[in-house]
Write an enzyme that holds these catalytic residues in place. Structure first.
Site, mmCIF file in Angstrom:
data_model
loop_
_atom_site.group_PDB
_atom_site.id
_atom_site.type_symbol
_atom_site.label_atom_id
_atom_site.label_comp_id
_atom_site.label_asym_id
_atom_site.label_seq_id
_atom_site.Cartn_x
_atom_site.Cartn_y
_atom_site.Cartn_z
ATOM 1 N N THR A 130 0.804 -1.227 0.000
ATOM 2 C CA THR A 130 0.000 0.000 0.000
ATOM 3 C C THR A 130 0.837 1.278 0.000
ATOM 4 O O THR A 130 0.278 2.382 -0.013
ATOM 5 C CB THR A 130 -0.904 0.007 1.245
ATOM 6 O OG1 THR A 130 -0.092 -0.225 2.416
ATOM 7 C CG2 THR A 130 -1.950 -1.091 1.152
ATOM 8 N N GLU A 131 2.145 1.147 -0.013
ATOM 9 C CA GLU A 131 3.004 2.321 0.164
ATOM 10 C C GLU A 131 2.709 3.440 -0.841
ATOM 11 O O GLU A 131 2.617 4.613 -0.474
ATOM 12 C CB GLU A 131 4.485 1.913 0.059
ATOM 13 C CG GLU A 131 5.005 1.116 1.254
ATOM 14 C CD GLU A 131 4.772 -0.381 1.124
ATOM 15 O OE1 GLU A 131 5.341 -1.128 1.930
ATOM 16 O OE2 GLU A 131 4.009 -0.802 0.218
#
Length: 256
Positions: A130-131
């Site tokens: 999800t970065e």
């Protein structure tokens, strides 16, 4: 009530480290990172421990870094300086590490799994890098994720940040075994038993071979590999293993 966020149990040669901070989705908070490093250090140093299992309580395996702590922006607040050492401990552990994921794993939590030797996932487990969706890159975890995953699969998933399920994680190389939730514990036990049949030094050296960069011509690598093979054959473990095979009995290192 205890403030600890990690449960540690040692039983029959297995050190089980259980992430136990469901209130923040087992995030990699300062406390969690510190307790994990301490427990890993002790397990690696304990000669009676043959295998390390990394498990979790609650629905979520690990949601990644604790974003509440990272809000200040300083690297030390984000855990950037500490997390590589934690991943390195799992990756380089001379003892096999089995990861167990029963639910969602996100960002740094996926990295923690990728550093393990064997990952058992429940069918309901989900994953996501999800970065990029919060404005950062999966920089640190890429060191352990990229060697594990099929390059084209990793390329898409790290760029999109989309959620993917256990069958995709299996096909992409992130996890090794996917089973129904009710079969997870039995599957983990079977893997631990299989690993426990290996000799400690032989397992350590095999891990080192698996983690080593494969560079240069084969002719340049063979002398060191032949030397390792000869040393292990002549070692106490090697001779015991040969004797046990010939005598059709368990080797001394196999847990009773």
């Amino acid at each position: 009530m205890s403030d600890r966020v990690l449960q540690v149990e040692r039983r029959r040669g297995v050190a089980t480290l259980t992430l136990d901070s469901p209130a923040n989705r087992n995030a990699l908070s300062r406390a969690m990172r510190a307790e994990l490093r301490s427990a890993l250090t002790e397990a690696i140093a304990d000669d009676s421990v043959r295998v390390v299992v990394l498990d979790h309580t609650g629905r979520v395996f690990c949601s990644g870094m604790d974003l509440a702590e990272a809000a200040g922006g300083a690297a030390e607040d984000q855990g950037v300086n500490e997390f590589p050492a934690l991943l390195e401990m799992v990756w380089d552990s001379p003892k096999p590490v089995v990861g167990v994921v029963r639910g969602p794993a996100r960002a740094g939590g996926v990295g923690l799994l990728a550093a393990c030797d064997v990952v058992v996932a429940a069918e309901a487990a989900t994953f996501a890098f999800t970065e990029v969706r919060i404005g950062i890159a999966p920089a640190v975890i890429s060191a352990v994720v990229l060697p594990r995953m099929v390059p084209s699969v990793a390329h898409r998933l790290l760029l999109t940040g989309e959620v993917f399920e256990a069958p995709q994680a299996l096909a992409g190389g992130l996890v090794d075994l996917v089973v129904p939730a009710e079969d997870v514990d039995a599957c983990v036990a079977a893997q631990v038993e299989a690993l426990g049949k290996g000799a400690p030094l032989a397992l350590s050296e095999t891990k080192r071979l698996l983690r080593a960069a494969r560079t240069g011509p084969l002719a340049e690598r063979f002398p060191d590999l032949l030397d390792l093979s000869a040393r292990l054959f002549a070692s106490e473990e090697g001779q015991e293993g040969i004797a046990a095979f010939r005598e059709k009995r368990p080797a001394r290192w196999v847990p009773a």
